[in-house]
Scaffold this active site. Structure first.
Site, PDB file in Angstrom:
ATOM      1  N   ILE A 151       0.850  -1.189   0.000  1.00 12.10           N
ATOM      2  CA  ILE A 151       0.000   0.000   0.000  1.00 12.10           C
ATOM      3  C   ILE A 151       0.889   1.244   0.000  1.00 12.10           C
ATOM      4  O   ILE A 151       1.053   1.909   1.021  1.00 12.10           O
ATOM      5  CB  ILE A 151      -0.956   0.019   1.216  1.00 12.10           C
ATOM      6  N   PRO A 152       1.501   1.548  -1.149  1.00 14.18           N
ATOM      7  CA  PRO A 152       2.289   2.775  -1.218  1.00 14.18           C
ATOM      8  C   PRO A 152       1.359   3.973  -1.014  1.00 14.18           C
ATOM      9  O   PRO A 152       0.235   3.980  -1.523  1.00 14.18           O
ATOM     10  CB  PRO A 152       2.893   2.749  -2.626  1.00 14.18           C
ATOM     11  N   HIS A 153       1.816   4.951  -0.243  1.00 14.89           N
ATOM     12  CA  HIS A 153       0.945   6.084   0.056  1.00 14.89           C
ATOM     13  C   HIS A 153       1.749   7.335   0.365  1.00 14.89           C
ATOM     14  O   HIS A 153       2.938   7.261   0.681  1.00 14.89           O
ATOM     15  CB  HIS A 153       0.020   5.753   1.236  1.00 14.89           C
ATOM     16  N   GLY A 154       1.075   8.461   0.243  1.00 16.55           N
ATOM     17  CA  GLY A 154       1.722   9.725   0.533  1.00 16.55           C
ATOM     18  C   GLY A 154       0.714  10.828   0.762  1.00 16.55           C
ATOM     19  O   GLY A 154      -0.432  10.740   0.320  1.00 16.55           O
TER      20      GLY A 154
END
Length: 155
Positions: A65-68
């Site tokens: 779950i790449p997130h920013g």
């Protein structure tokens, strides 16, 4: 909140052939930038990559779950990528990742960000849900599965 509401058909790709974690993040940045006009693909990619440098967003069981959080994001937005073949992602279980759910939220949305991540972690920790997602044959089916899970689980 329905996780499916964060997605749109143009931000869901199924059976994509990607050779590396970096390329997967680039593709997710591109998918998200089409919906976030104040942000470029490069800005989103840099944000996702910066978060990865703090520690892998790989959950295990082939999911990441790449997130920013980005100042130029006006609302929470997501993209879902199901890979044809898993890529090395530095996940805690060392398994290749073949399902990536990228999330971008406005910089000031800390609580919403954490709530969405918790919901995603719950969804992706269910072996039956993962099996259904992996067996999906196309974008429409993948999107429907995410929307249905959220409806069944919370509604």
């Amino acid at each position: 909140m329905n996780i499916g509401d964060l997605l749109a058909p143009e931000r869901v790709h199924c059976q994509t052939d990607v050779s590396s974690k970096k390329r997967a993040l680039e593709m997710l940045g591109e998918m998200l930038s089409n919906h976030l006009p104040k942000l470029t693909q490069g800005e989103i990619f840099d944000s996702l990559l910066a978060r990865e440098r703090l520690g892998s967003t790989g959950l295990g069981h082939g999911v990441a779950i790449p997130h920013g959080r980005l100042a130029g994001a006006s609302e929470a937005c997501a993209a879902l990528l199901k890979l044809e073949k898993g890529v090395d992602y530095d996940a805690p279980d060392s398994e290749p990742v073949d399902i990536l759910f990228a999330l971008v939220v406005p910089a000031d949305c800390t609580d919403e960000h954490l709530q969405i991540l918790a919901l995603l972690a719950r969804m992706f920790s269910d072996p039956e849900t993962l099996a259904r997602l992996r067996s999906a044959s196309g974008t429409a089916e993948l999107l429907t599965l995410v929307r249905d899970w959220d409806t069944e689980d919370t509604g």
